[in-house]
Enzyme design. Structure first.
Site, PDB file in Angstrom:
ATOM      1  N   HIS A 126       0.920  -1.132   0.324  1.00 45.05           N
ATOM      2  CA  HIS A 126      -0.050  -0.290   0.148  1.00 45.05           C
ATOM      3  C   HIS A 126       0.475   1.452  -0.349  1.00 45.05           C
ATOM      4  CE1 HIS A 126      -2.997  -2.721   0.665  1.00 45.05           C
ATOM      5  NE2 HIS A 126      -2.213  -3.322   1.804  1.00 45.05           N
ATOM      6  N   CYS A 127       1.930   1.327  -0.251  1.00 43.61           N
ATOM      7  CA  CYS A 127       2.685   3.046  -1.054  1.00 43.61           C
ATOM      8  C   CYS A 127       3.607   2.783   0.667  1.00 43.61           C
ATOM      9  CB  CYS A 127       2.547   3.658  -1.499  1.00 43.61           C
ATOM     10  SG  CYS A 127       2.310   2.921  -3.097  1.00 43.61           S
ATOM     11  N   ALA A 128       3.379   1.790   1.769  1.00 46.94           N
ATOM     12  CA  ALA A 128       3.408   1.932   2.797  1.00 46.94           C
ATOM     13  C   ALA A 128       4.783   1.627   3.755  1.00 46.94           C
ATOM     14  CB  ALA A 128       2.217   2.292   3.952  1.00 46.94           C
TER      15      ALA A 128
END
Length: 97
Positions: A55-57
């Protein structure tokens, strides 16, 4: 979201990731024994859309010591019937793991 969170928390095969004080319409979780991408595919085949990945995290993933998670996102258009349907299908697909 509170309903979804409490229902997921009651399932012994679910690990919820994170516990913020002010939760928005997102719950990140893992299904014990199942890779998030596999779980997402099985749910997708039943018409249920969840996100799987990092999640681009990546900093958050490192913080929680996980590589990838599932993410259920609920909005104002969702209701308890949607949660019932989601939980019913999660309980059903666990047999694949």
């Amino acid at each position: 979201t509170d309903n979804l969170y409490s229902r997921l928390k009651g399932l012994d095969f679910i690990r919820i990731i994170g516990n913020p004080k002010n939760r928005i319409g997102i719950v990140s979780f893992l299904v014990k024994g199942g890779h998030p991408h596999d779980v997402a595919l099985l749910l997708d085949n039943r018409g249920i859309a969840v996100r799987a990945g990092h999640h681009c995290a990546q900093p958050a993933m490192r913080h929680f010591n996980v590589d990838t998670t599932l993410r259920a996102s609920f909005g104002v258009y969702n209701n308890e019937e949607d949660i019932d349907h989601f939980i019913k299908n999660l309980k059903d697909i666990i047999k694949y793991f």
